[in-house]
Structures are given as C-alpha cells and as structure tokens.
Design a protein around this motif. Structure first.
Motif, PDB file in Angstrom:
ATOM      1  N   PHE A  34       0.836  -1.207   0.000  1.00 16.56           N
ATOM      2  CA  PHE A  34       0.000   0.000   0.000  1.00 16.56           C
ATOM      3  C   PHE A  34       0.866   1.250   0.000  1.00 16.56           C
ATOM      4  O   PHE A  34       0.575   2.227  -0.701  1.00 16.56           O
ATOM      5  CB  PHE A  34      -0.967   0.011   1.185  1.00 16.56           C
ATOM      6  CG  PHE A  34      -1.796   1.262   1.176  1.00 16.56           C
ATOM      7  CD1 PHE A  34      -2.760   1.453   0.194  1.00 16.56           C
ATOM      8  CD2 PHE A  34      -1.561   2.280   2.084  1.00 16.56           C
ATOM      9  CE1 PHE A  34      -3.496   2.629   0.123  1.00 16.56           C
ATOM     10  CE2 PHE A  34      -2.293   3.461   2.022  1.00 16.56           C
ATOM     11  CZ  PHE A  34      -3.262   3.626   1.049  1.00 16.56           C
ATOM     12  N   ASP A  35       1.948   1.205   0.771  1.00 10.65           N
ATOM     13  CA  ASP A  35       2.832   2.372   0.813  1.00 10.65           C
ATOM     14  C   ASP A  35       3.424   2.674  -0.565  1.00 10.65           C
ATOM     15  O   ASP A  35       3.524   3.840  -0.972  1.00 10.65           O
ATOM     16  CB  ASP A  35       3.953   2.098   1.827  1.00 10.65           C
ATOM     17  CG  ASP A  35       4.576   3.396   2.280  1.00 10.65           C
ATOM     18  OD1 ASP A  35       3.800   4.326   2.565  1.00 10.65           O
ATOM     19  OD2 ASP A  35       5.812   3.496   2.269  1.00 10.65           O
ATOM     20  N   ALA A  36       3.776   1.611  -1.305  1.00  8.59           N
ATOM     21  CA  ALA A  36       4.328   1.813  -2.648  1.00  8.59           C
ATOM     22  C   ALA A  36       3.267   2.445  -3.564  1.00  8.59           C
ATOM     23  O   ALA A  36       3.572   3.323  -4.386  1.00  8.59           O
ATOM     24  CB  ALA A  36       4.801   0.476  -3.215  1.00  8.59           C
ATOM     25  N   ILE A  37       2.018   2.005  -3.403  1.00  6.47           N
ATOM     26  CA  ILE A  37       0.928   2.575  -4.214  1.00  6.47           C
ATOM     27  C   ILE A  37       0.727   4.049  -3.860  1.00  6.47           C
ATOM     28  O   ILE A  37       0.581   4.908  -4.736  1.00  6.47           O
ATOM     29  CB  ILE A  37      -0.365   1.747  -4.011  1.00  6.47           C
ATOM     30  CG1 ILE A  37      -0.212   0.384  -4.677  1.00  6.47           C
ATOM     31  CG2 ILE A  37      -1.591   2.484  -4.542  1.00  6.47           C
ATOM     32  CD1 ILE A  37      -1.324  -0.607  -4.373  1.00  6.47           C
ATOM     33  N   LEU A  38       0.769   4.342  -2.558  1.00 12.01           N
ATOM     34  CA  LEU A  38       0.575   5.732  -2.119  1.00 12.01           C
ATOM     35  C   LEU A  38       1.679   6.640  -2.681  1.00 12.01           C
ATOM     36  O   LEU A  38       1.404   7.743  -3.181  1.00 12.01           O
ATOM     37  CB  LEU A  38       0.578   5.765  -0.589  1.00 12.01           C
ATOM     38  CG  LEU A  38      -0.032   6.960   0.105  1.00 12.01           C
ATOM     39  CD1 LEU A  38      -1.486   7.160  -0.301  1.00 12.01           C
ATOM     40  CD2 LEU A  38       0.075   6.789   1.616  1.00 12.01           C
ATOM     41  N   GLN A  39       2.913   6.154  -2.619  1.00 12.02           N
ATOM     42  CA  GLN A  39       4.031   6.952  -3.147  1.00 12.02           C
ATOM     43  C   GLN A  39       3.839   7.201  -4.634  1.00 12.02           C
ATOM     44  O   GLN A  39       4.051   8.298  -5.141  1.00 12.02           O
ATOM     45  CB  GLN A  39       5.380   6.234  -2.934  1.00 12.02           C
ATOM     46  CG  GLN A  39       5.782   6.021  -1.488  1.00 12.02           C
ATOM     47  CD  GLN A  39       5.763   7.306  -0.683  1.00 12.02           C
ATOM     48  OE1 GLN A  39       6.120   8.355  -1.186  1.00 12.02           O
ATOM     49  NE2 GLN A  39       5.275   7.236   0.540  1.00 12.02           N
ATOM     50  N   HIS A  42       1.172   9.802  -5.266  1.00  4.03           N
ATOM     51  CA  HIS A  42       1.621  11.183  -5.049  1.00  4.03           C
ATOM     52  C   HIS A  42       2.549  11.651  -6.170  1.00  4.03           C
ATOM     53  O   HIS A  42       2.577  12.830  -6.502  1.00  4.03           O
ATOM     54  CB  HIS A  42       2.308  11.307  -3.688  1.00  4.03           C
ATOM     55  CG  HIS A  42       1.344  11.237  -2.547  1.00  4.03           C
ATOM     56  ND1 HIS A  42       1.670  10.755  -1.304  1.00  4.03           N
ATOM     57  CD2 HIS A  42       0.029  11.566  -2.469  1.00  4.03           C
ATOM     58  CE1 HIS A  42       0.607  10.801  -0.508  1.00  4.03           C
ATOM     59  NE2 HIS A  42      -0.397  11.288  -1.201  1.00  4.03           N
ATOM     60  N   SER A  43       3.265  10.727  -6.776  1.00  2.56           N
ATOM     61  CA  SER A  43       4.170  11.121  -7.867  1.00  2.56           C
ATOM     62  C   SER A  43       3.440  11.289  -9.201  1.00  2.56           C
ATOM     63  O   SER A  43       3.788  12.151  -9.989  1.00  2.56           O
ATOM     64  CB  SER A  43       5.258  10.058  -8.079  1.00  2.56           C
ATOM     65  OG  SER A  43       6.015   9.908  -6.927  1.00  2.56           O
ATOM     66  N   HIS A  44       2.452  10.414  -9.459  1.00  2.00           N
ATOM     67  CA  HIS A  44       1.838  10.374 -10.808  1.00  2.00           C
ATOM     68  C   HIS A  44       0.391  10.863 -10.829  1.00  2.00           C
ATOM     69  O   HIS A  44      -0.199  10.978 -11.912  1.00  2.00           O
ATOM     70  CB  HIS A  44       1.925   8.955 -11.368  1.00  2.00           C
ATOM     71  CG  HIS A  44       3.347   8.470 -11.478  1.00  2.00           C
ATOM     72  ND1 HIS A  44       4.212   8.939 -12.441  1.00  2.00           N
ATOM     73  CD2 HIS A  44       4.059   7.606 -10.720  1.00  2.00           C
ATOM     74  CE1 HIS A  44       5.397   8.373 -12.283  1.00  2.00           C
ATOM     75  NE2 HIS A  44       5.340   7.553 -11.242  1.00  2.00           N
ATOM     76  N   LEU A  45      -0.204  11.108  -9.694  1.00  2.00           N
ATOM     77  CA  LEU A  45      -1.524  11.760  -9.538  1.00  2.00           C
ATOM     78  C   LEU A  45      -2.722  10.918  -9.981  1.00  2.00           C
ATOM     79  O   LEU A  45      -3.805  11.021  -9.417  1.00  2.00           O
ATOM     80  CB  LEU A  45      -1.599  13.123 -10.245  1.00  2.00           C
ATOM     81  CG  LEU A  45      -0.338  14.006 -10.267  1.00  2.00           C
ATOM     82  CD1 LEU A  45      -0.665  15.370 -10.834  1.00  2.00           C
ATOM     83  CD2 LEU A  45       0.355  14.102  -8.987  1.00  2.00           C
ATOM     84  N   VAL A  46      -2.530  10.129 -11.048  1.00  2.00           N
ATOM     85  CA  VAL A  46      -3.579   9.206 -11.504  1.00  2.00           C
ATOM     86  C   VAL A  46      -2.932   7.834 -11.667  1.00  2.00           C
ATOM     87  O   VAL A  46      -1.903   7.715 -12.343  1.00  2.00           O
ATOM     88  CB  VAL A  46      -4.175   9.628 -12.869  1.00  2.00           C
ATOM     89  CG1 VAL A  46      -5.281   8.670 -13.296  1.00  2.00           C
ATOM     90  CG2 VAL A  46      -4.705  11.053 -12.827  1.00  2.00           C
ATOM     91  N   LEU A  47      -3.514   6.815 -11.032  1.00  2.00           N
ATOM     92  CA  LEU A  47      -2.985   5.454 -11.179  1.00  2.00           C
ATOM     93  C   LEU A  47      -4.028   4.573 -11.851  1.00  2.00           C
ATOM     94  O   LEU A  47      -5.228   4.697 -11.574  1.00  2.00           O
ATOM     95  CB  LEU A  47      -2.634   4.852  -9.818  1.00  2.00           C
ATOM     96  CG  LEU A  47      -1.513   5.531  -9.035  1.00  2.00           C
ATOM     97  CD1 LEU A  47      -1.251   4.755  -7.738  1.00  2.00           C
ATOM     98  CD2 LEU A  47      -0.216   5.641  -9.846  1.00  2.00           C
ATOM     99  N   ARG A  48      -3.522   3.681 -12.710  1.00  2.00           N
ATOM    100  CA  ARG A  48      -4.420   2.715 -13.366  1.00  2.00           C
ATOM    101  C   ARG A  48      -3.931   1.301 -13.056  1.00  2.00           C
ATOM    102  O   ARG A  48      -2.743   1.008 -13.174  1.00  2.00           O
ATOM    103  CB  ARG A  48      -4.394   2.957 -14.872  1.00  2.00           C
ATOM    104  CG  ARG A  48      -5.219   1.933 -15.651  1.00  2.00           C
ATOM    105  CD  ARG A  48      -5.314   2.327 -17.107  1.00  2.00           C
ATOM    106  NE  ARG A  48      -4.018   2.245 -17.787  1.00  2.00           N
ATOM    107  CZ  ARG A  48      -3.804   2.677 -19.031  1.00  2.00           C
ATOM    108  NH1 ARG A  48      -4.790   3.254 -19.707  1.00  2.00           N
ATOM    109  NH2 ARG A  48      -2.604   2.562 -19.584  1.00  2.00           N
ATOM    110  N   PHE A  49      -4.888   0.452 -12.663  1.00  8.19           N
ATOM    111  CA  PHE A  49      -4.613  -0.970 -12.402  1.00  8.19           C
ATOM    112  C   PHE A  49      -5.465  -1.742 -13.398  1.00  8.19           C
ATOM    113  O   PHE A  49      -6.696  -1.707 -13.296  1.00  8.19           O
ATOM    114  CB  PHE A  49      -5.018  -1.346 -10.973  1.00  8.19           C
ATOM    115  CG  PHE A  49      -4.376  -0.518  -9.888  1.00  8.19           C
ATOM    116  CD1 PHE A  49      -4.823   0.766  -9.617  1.00  8.19           C
ATOM    117  CD2 PHE A  49      -3.348  -1.039  -9.125  1.00  8.19           C
ATOM    118  CE1 PHE A  49      -4.252   1.524  -8.607  1.00  8.19           C
ATOM    119  CE2 PHE A  49      -2.768  -0.287  -8.101  1.00  8.19           C
ATOM    120  CZ  PHE A  49      -3.221   1.000  -7.853  1.00  8.19           C
TER     121      PHE A  49
END
Ligand code: SIN
Length: 287
Positions: A34-39, A42-49
């Motif tokens: 989860f911490d890796a996802i949170l980081q 914060h870096s990429h603003l939008v995440l896609r899985f």
C-alpha cells in the motif's frame, strides 16, 4: 492473509498517469504494497490498475485504505443506487425498466473537480469499469500542479491571493441539480469558496484549484474582471501538454487525486453500455 507483491509502476509518459502492475486489488494489500501505491499516487496523480476483478466489497475495502469513504449522492428518486453499498456511486447510461441505474448518462462531462462545490471535497475518486463501449467514453485528466507552476506572473499573483466560488447548482454535465435555482449571475449562485492556489497536504506542492467553469466567480473582483481572469486561467490549464487520457478496458481501476487533478469524460453512443462503480475518499478543507 495479506499479499506481498512485486509492484511495477510504469509512467504513462505524459505529465500524469501511471500503470501499476503486479497487484491483485481483490486481495488485502500488505502495508509495504500500500505504501508503494501511495508513493506512486503522489508522484503520478492518476494510477491505473488493469485486469482487476472486484466485487463491491473489494472495491470498498481497497478504497478504504486511503481514508474514510464518502457516501454516494442520493439519486433524484431519493434512493441510493446500490442500497447495500451506499459508498458506491454508479456512473452509467444503462436503463433497467426505463430507469437509469446510475448517473451522467452517455453525454460529455465537462472538465471539473469532483464535488468541489462542497466545503470538504473528496480527496480521491476511484472508478472501476464493469462494462465499456467500443469507442468513446474516454476520461481525460489534467495535472494542475503543472498548470500552477507555468502560470504567467500576473495570473499567478491573482491565484495566490484570491478564492473562487464553486457553483453547487449544476452537475458536470451542466444539468441543474434537484431543487437548485437556475441563477444566471455567478455572484449569486450557491457553493463553497476555495483558494485558487491549493496546497497539497502530502506533497506540499501548489495546484490551481478550479472546479467548474460555469458560474465560477472570484469574490473581490468586478464580475467582468473575474470572467476575464477565469477565461485566461481555464485556457492556460486546459493545454494538451498538461493532459493524459484514459481509454477504458473492462477491469480497469483508475484512481485520481482531486486536490491536484481535474477530469472530463467524452460522450459515447447512447445505445452502447457503460457501467462504472465509483468510490470517493473524504478530503479536508482546501488551503
Ligand atoms: C466523473 O466525471 O466522475 C465520471 C468520469 C467517467 O465517467 O469517466
């Protein structure tokens, strides 16, 4: 049992957006994952899985890792879209027995920030695709940090010292909300006042915080000046160099940070089916 996976974060190549690979969101995530996802968020603003298979409890459980969930808005008939899961908002054009199962239909949703007309707008929105049309219905995202950092100095001066009114009378498709009055003067419409330059509480970076263009107003400025400043600000923020577009596949989970991202959606054929389930995480007062 929590899952410890080797996460891979693959940036989109645009100024925002990244794919996160190697994680099954239907399983509980370890603190490390989860911490890796949170980081990455914060870096990429939008995440896609991509390629996820989530039922509503799993979507809720994943979203809850980010914070307390907002309840979905009550529909025009006074009900929840999914009564057993009031945290889920259905975004869909599908009709069952002549009644819409969700909101926003098949039309375009203009650039906006989710629910910024509230005093405490949601910090995160998470959208999971169950059915998508063959074409259309893409979702565009804007990096509002970049918009802030590249402002011409006269606009930056206004943004750093003023707030903006976020009209609560209409939704992102421009429809008048139930019970709202059709006011034409932006100075009179109801809605929250937020700083035009919003500081992200986790990254400390500043972003332009705009909400919606229609009926926006900058208190303290004459109406014509407010309109001129907002027109320039929007024209600046909507430049293609600040954008990334999500082309949906079934099983995509996309989460975005409403504190530094705006989004829009293309129209699509009314005869096609598009079904999304959305959760939102509560945010704090913009500062
Ligand atoms: C929204 O504006 O929150 C919906 C976006 C979408 O349907 O892709």
């Amino acid at each position: 049992m929590t899952v410890t996976t080797q996460l891979n974060v693959r940036p989109s190549g645009a100024v925002l957006g990244a794919d996160v690979e190697g994680v099954d969101l239907s399983q509980p995530l370890s603190a490390e994952a989860f911490d890796a996802i949170l980081q990455a968020w914060h870096s990429h603003l939008v995440l896609r899985f991509r390629g996820q298979r989530l039922d509503d409890p799993a979507l809720i459980a994943f979203s809850r890792r980010f914070g307390t969930l907002d309840l979905a808005p009550i529909t025009v008939t006074g009900e929840r879209e999914i009564p057993e899961f009031p945290e889920i908002n259905v975004i869909s054009n599908v009709l069952v027995d002549g009644r819409a199962i969700g909101s926003l239909g098949s039309y375009e949703a203009e650039w906006h920030t989710d629910m910024s007309y509230n005093d405490l707008p949601p910090m995160m929105s998470c959208l999971y695709s169950l059915e998508v049309p063959d074409s259309g219905g893409n979702t565009g995202f804007l990096n509002m940090y970049e918009a802030y950092e590249t402002l011409p100095s006269d606009l930056r001066q206004v943004v750093d010292t003023h707030r903006c009114k976020h009209d609560s009378s209409r939704n992102s498709a421009g429809e008048l909300r139930k019970g709202a009055r059709d006011l034409k003067d932006p100075r009179e419409v109801p809605g929250a006042l937020h700083p035009l330059a919003r500081t992200h509480p986790a990254t400390g970076r500043k972003a332009v915080f705009l909400g919606r263009r229609r009926n926006a107003y900058i208190p303290g400025l004459p109406l014509d000046e407010s309109e001129a400043v907002l027109d320039r600000l929007w024209a600046h923020a909507l430049q293609p160099r600040f954008q990334w577009e999500q082309v949906w596949r079934v099983g995509d989970v996309v989460l975005w940070d409403n504190r530094c991202v705006m989004h829009r959606r293309d129209a699509f054929s009314a005869s096609a089916r598009r079904i999304m389930h959305r959760t939102q995480v509560q945010g704090d007062r913009p500062f």
